[in-house]
Motif scaffolding. Sequence first.
Motif, PDB file in Angstrom:
ATOM      1  N   THR A  16       0.827  -1.210   0.000  1.00 14.71           N
ATOM      2  CA  THR A  16       0.000   0.000   0.000  1.00 14.71           C
ATOM      3  C   THR A  16       0.863   1.262   0.000  1.00 14.71           C
ATOM      4  O   THR A  16       0.569   2.222  -0.722  1.00 14.71           O
ATOM      5  CB  THR A  16      -0.930   0.000   1.230  1.00 14.71           C
ATOM      6  OG1 THR A  16      -1.699  -1.191   1.247  1.00 14.71           O
ATOM      7  CG2 THR A  16      -1.858   1.196   1.192  1.00 14.71           C
ATOM      8  N   THR A  17       1.923   1.256   0.793  1.00  6.33           N
ATOM      9  CA  THR A  17       2.799   2.424   0.837  1.00  6.33           C
ATOM     10  C   THR A  17       3.476   2.648  -0.502  1.00  6.33           C
ATOM     11  O   THR A  17       3.536   3.775  -1.006  1.00  6.33           O
ATOM     12  CB  THR A  17       3.861   2.250   1.942  1.00  6.33           C
ATOM     13  OG1 THR A  17       3.217   1.964   3.190  1.00  6.33           O
ATOM     14  CG2 THR A  17       4.693   3.518   2.103  1.00  6.33           C
ATOM     15  N   GLY A  18       3.972   1.570  -1.113  1.00  5.98           N
ATOM     16  CA  GLY A  18       4.612   1.691  -2.417  1.00  5.98           C
ATOM     17  C   GLY A  18       3.652   2.163  -3.485  1.00  5.98           C
ATOM     18  O   GLY A  18       4.014   2.951  -4.369  1.00  5.98           O
ATOM     19  N   SER A  19       2.403   1.688  -3.420  1.00  4.37           N
ATOM     20  CA  SER A  19       1.396   2.127  -4.398  1.00  4.37           C
ATOM     21  C   SER A  19       1.143   3.619  -4.280  1.00  4.37           C
ATOM     22  O   SER A  19       0.993   4.324  -5.290  1.00  4.37           O
ATOM     23  CB  SER A  19       0.088   1.362  -4.179  1.00  4.37           C
ATOM     24  OG  SER A  19       0.260  -0.016  -4.439  1.00  4.37           O
ATOM     25  N   LEU A  20       1.116   4.135  -3.051  1.00  2.61           N
ATOM     26  CA  LEU A  20       0.916   5.564  -2.844  1.00  2.61           C
ATOM     27  C   LEU A  20       2.081   6.362  -3.427  1.00  2.61           C
ATOM     28  O   LEU A  20       1.885   7.400  -4.070  1.00  2.61           O
ATOM     29  CB  LEU A  20       0.770   5.851  -1.353  1.00  2.61           C
ATOM     30  CG  LEU A  20       0.375   7.278  -0.963  1.00  2.61           C
ATOM     31  CD1 LEU A  20      -1.030   7.607  -1.452  1.00  2.61           C
ATOM     32  CD2 LEU A  20       0.469   7.465   0.556  1.00  2.61           C
ATOM     33  N   VAL A  21       3.280   5.847  -3.240  1.00  6.62           N
ATOM     34  CA  VAL A  21       4.461   6.512  -3.807  1.00  6.62           C
ATOM     35  C   VAL A  21       4.378   6.530  -5.329  1.00  6.62           C
ATOM     36  O   VAL A  21       4.639   7.559  -5.972  1.00  6.62           O
ATOM     37  CB  VAL A  21       5.755   5.806  -3.348  1.00  6.62           C
ATOM     38  CG1 VAL A  21       6.964   6.378  -4.100  1.00  6.62           C
ATOM     39  CG2 VAL A  21       5.948   5.962  -1.847  1.00  6.62           C
ATOM     40  N   ALA A  87       8.748   7.522   2.857  1.00  3.78           N
ATOM     41  CA  ALA A  87       7.449   6.858   2.961  1.00  3.78           C
ATOM     42  C   ALA A  87       7.537   5.695   3.937  1.00  3.78           C
ATOM     43  O   ALA A  87       8.474   4.895   3.888  1.00  3.78           O
ATOM     44  CB  ALA A  87       7.001   6.363   1.591  1.00  3.78           C
ATOM     45  N   THR A  88       6.555   5.594   4.810  1.00  2.00           N
ATOM     46  CA  THR A  88       6.548   4.522   5.805  1.00  2.00           C
ATOM     47  C   THR A  88       5.130   4.073   6.111  1.00  2.00           C
ATOM     48  O   THR A  88       4.205   4.892   6.117  1.00  2.00           O
ATOM     49  CB  THR A  88       7.213   4.988   7.122  1.00  2.00           C
ATOM     50  OG1 THR A  88       7.237   3.902   8.067  1.00  2.00           O
ATOM     51  CG2 THR A  88       6.465   6.157   7.738  1.00  2.00           C
ATOM     52  N   PRO A  89       4.949   2.785   6.364  1.00  4.62           N
ATOM     53  CA  PRO A  89       3.683   2.372   6.971  1.00  4.62           C
ATOM     54  C   PRO A  89       3.701   2.785   8.440  1.00  4.62           C
ATOM     55  O   PRO A  89       4.775   2.989   9.025  1.00  4.62           O
ATOM     56  CB  PRO A  89       3.713   0.847   6.820  1.00  4.62           C
ATOM     57  CG  PRO A  89       5.165   0.501   6.798  1.00  4.62           C
ATOM     58  CD  PRO A  89       5.856   1.649   6.123  1.00  4.62           C
ATOM     59  N   LEU A 123       5.179  10.569   3.310  1.00  7.54           N
ATOM     60  CA  LEU A 123       3.967   9.783   3.093  1.00  7.54           C
ATOM     61  C   LEU A 123       3.877   8.669   4.131  1.00  7.54           C
ATOM     62  O   LEU A 123       4.901   8.093   4.521  1.00  7.54           O
ATOM     63  CB  LEU A 123       3.975   9.148   1.698  1.00  7.54           C
ATOM     64  CG  LEU A 123       4.084  10.076   0.482  1.00  7.54           C
ATOM     65  CD1 LEU A 123       4.154   9.243  -0.790  1.00  7.54           C
ATOM     66  CD2 LEU A 123       2.922  11.054   0.435  1.00  7.54           C
ATOM     67  N   SER A 124       2.656   8.374   4.551  1.00 10.63           N
ATOM     68  CA  SER A 124       2.460   7.228   5.435  1.00 10.63           C
ATOM     69  C   SER A 124       1.138   6.559   5.091  1.00 10.63           C
ATOM     70  O   SER A 124       0.204   7.200   4.596  1.00 10.63           O
ATOM     71  CB  SER A 124       2.472   7.648   6.911  1.00 10.63           C
ATOM     72  OG  SER A 124       1.372   8.493   7.222  1.00 10.63           O
ATOM     73  N   THR A 125       1.062   5.272   5.349  1.00 11.35           N
ATOM     74  CA  THR A 125      -0.186   4.526   5.181  1.00 11.35           C
ATOM     75  C   THR A 125      -0.438   3.724   6.450  1.00 11.35           C
ATOM     76  O   THR A 125       0.510   3.314   7.136  1.00 11.35           O
ATOM     77  CB  THR A 125      -0.118   3.556   3.980  1.00 11.35           C
ATOM     78  OG1 THR A 125       0.926   2.598   4.198  1.00 11.35           O
ATOM     79  CG2 THR A 125       0.141   4.316   2.683  1.00 11.35           C
ATOM     80  N   ALA A 126      -1.710   3.530   6.753  1.00 15.41           N
ATOM     81  CA  ALA A 126      -2.061   2.800   7.972  1.00 15.41           C
ATOM     82  C   ALA A 126      -3.423   2.161   7.812  1.00 15.41           C
ATOM     83  O   ALA A 126      -4.247   2.604   7.014  1.00 15.41           O
ATOM     84  CB  ALA A 126      -2.064   3.740   9.171  1.00 15.41           C
ATOM     85  N   ALA A 127      -3.656   1.128   8.600  1.00 12.96           N
ATOM     86  CA  ALA A 127      -4.993   0.547   8.660  1.00 12.96           C
ATOM     87  C   ALA A 127      -5.862   1.307   9.641  1.00 12.96           C
ATOM     88  O   ALA A 127      -7.082   1.170   9.638  1.00 12.96           O
ATOM     89  CB  ALA A 127      -4.892  -0.920   9.065  1.00 12.96           C
ATOM     90  N   GLY A 128      -5.201   2.111  10.487  1.00 11.41           N
ATOM     91  CA  GLY A 128      -5.929   2.886  11.478  1.00 11.41           C
ATOM     92  C   GLY A 128      -5.300   4.253  11.662  1.00 11.41           C
ATOM     93  O   GLY A 128      -5.080   4.985  10.699  1.00 11.41           O
ATOM     94  N   ALA A 129      -4.950   4.580  12.907  1.00 16.51           N
ATOM     95  CA  ALA A 129      -4.420   5.898  13.237  1.00 16.51           C
ATOM     96  C   ALA A 129      -2.897   5.858  13.380  1.00 16.51           C
ATOM     97  O   ALA A 129      -2.272   4.817  13.215  1.00 16.51           O
ATOM     98  CB  ALA A 129      -5.066   6.404  14.517  1.00 16.51           C
ATOM     99  N   GLY A 130      -2.322   7.010  13.706  1.00 12.20           N
ATOM    100  CA  GLY A 130      -0.893   7.100  13.963  1.00 12.20           C
ATOM    101  C   GLY A 130      -0.127   7.955  12.986  1.00 12.20           C
ATOM    102  O   GLY A 130       1.086   8.118  13.108  1.00 12.20           O
ATOM    103  N   ASP A 132      -0.121  11.137  12.644  1.00 11.90           N
ATOM    104  CA  ASP A 132       0.422  12.343  13.265  1.00 11.90           C
ATOM    105  C   ASP A 132       1.775  12.075  13.906  1.00 11.90           C
ATOM    106  O   ASP A 132       2.730  12.848  13.729  1.00 11.90           O
ATOM    107  CB  ASP A 132      -0.556  12.914  14.291  1.00 11.90           C
ATOM    108  CG  ASP A 132      -1.021  11.890  15.320  1.00 11.90           C
ATOM    109  OD1 ASP A 132      -0.779  10.675  15.131  1.00 11.90           O
ATOM    110  OD2 ASP A 132      -1.633  12.313  16.329  1.00 11.90           O
ATOM    111  N   ALA A 133       1.884  10.958  14.631  1.00 15.43           N
ATOM    112  CA  ALA A 133       3.150  10.630  15.289  1.00 15.43           C
ATOM    113  C   ALA A 133       4.222  10.237  14.278  1.00 15.43           C
ATOM    114  O   ALA A 133       5.373  10.680  14.358  1.00 15.43           O
ATOM    115  CB  ALA A 133       2.941   9.500  16.296  1.00 15.43           C
ATOM    116  N   ALA A 134       3.854   9.398  13.309  1.00 16.48           N
ATOM    117  CA  ALA A 134       4.830   8.921  12.330  1.00 16.48           C
ATOM    118  C   ALA A 134       5.357  10.056  11.461  1.00 16.48           C
ATOM    119  O   ALA A 134       6.575  10.229  11.299  1.00 16.48           O
ATOM    120  CB  ALA A 134       4.215   7.834  11.463  1.00 16.48           C
ATOM    121  N   LEU A 135       4.461  10.841  10.896  1.00 18.49           N
ATOM    122  CA  LEU A 135       4.874  11.940  10.021  1.00 18.49           C
ATOM    123  C   LEU A 135       5.520  13.065  10.817  1.00 18.49           C
ATOM    124  O   LEU A 135       6.459  13.708  10.336  1.00 18.49           O
ATOM    125  CB  LEU A 135       3.684  12.454   9.227  1.00 18.49           C
ATOM    126  CG  LEU A 135       3.086  11.467   8.215  1.00 18.49           C
ATOM    127  CD1 LEU A 135       1.852  12.065   7.549  1.00 18.49           C
ATOM    128  CD2 LEU A 135       4.111  11.066   7.162  1.00 18.49           C
TER     129      LEU A 135
END
Length: 266
Positions: A16-21, A87-89, A123-130, A132-135
């Motif tokens: 999913t992350t790679g697809s977004l990139v 980019a990170t999940p 960029l970040s992808t997630a199934a839920g939240a997080g 804000d912290a990751a980015l």
Amino acid sequence: MRIGIVIGTGHGMDGTTGSLVRELLDRIGAHVDQVRTEIVGTDDLGLGPSCPACLACMTAGEQACPNYDRTAAARRLLDDSDLVVFATPVHSFHVSASMKRFVDHFAYLIHRPAHLGKPAVLLSTAAGAGHDAALGYLKTAVRRWGFHTVAQLGVNGPGLRKPAYRAKVDAALDEIAGTAVEAVTSGTEPTPTTADLIGFRVARLLVRNTTENGPVDEAYWRERGWFDAEWFTDTKVPFVANKIAALVEGRIRAGIEKGSADPYRG
């Protein structure tokens, strides 16, 4: 345009992350005649379970890192790219473990920033939240390396199946692509914020106070004239923000000298 991709997932560009990139790169390609991309997967660098925290990169230079050879491709990417996409999940409300290891292995750039004025997209992808912290963490880290974040986007993977959400993501990617291209072509560096100026002064203070154990840092700063500067570049520094940064620096310096700084209690 040379675009570097640092992607923090073992799925590489297939998840999913790679697809977004890829979607962002396609949109950037619509603005630019020629785009050359280079990709580094943090899982593929073989950096081990964690940074050894030996501080050799600080005290003896980055070449003293036991994983120096393993980070060669990433160093070239950071150096040669006009724009870098990080980019990170989201894993447990933060960046992935391998992205964290990647950042740790470039900790010397906090002391010796080498990418001043270079734009970054996060960029970040997630199934839920997080997101804000990751980015937020990535933005702080790469800013200390010299990058300025021109855009960031956190996407909910399952939400992409819903047309209304998908449309919002598409609109965001369209906007980010234009912003990124403009940042590269204009070459304009943003005005440093109060937080930036405090970071500069704190870094300078640390380098000055550790010259005996960190001669590499001191030589780096002295060569660039940063000990006598108000910011890393000739970009105009806001008067009020600079005064605030100076006050904060004074308090930090006094706390260090008197040993009166308080431990963190939240």
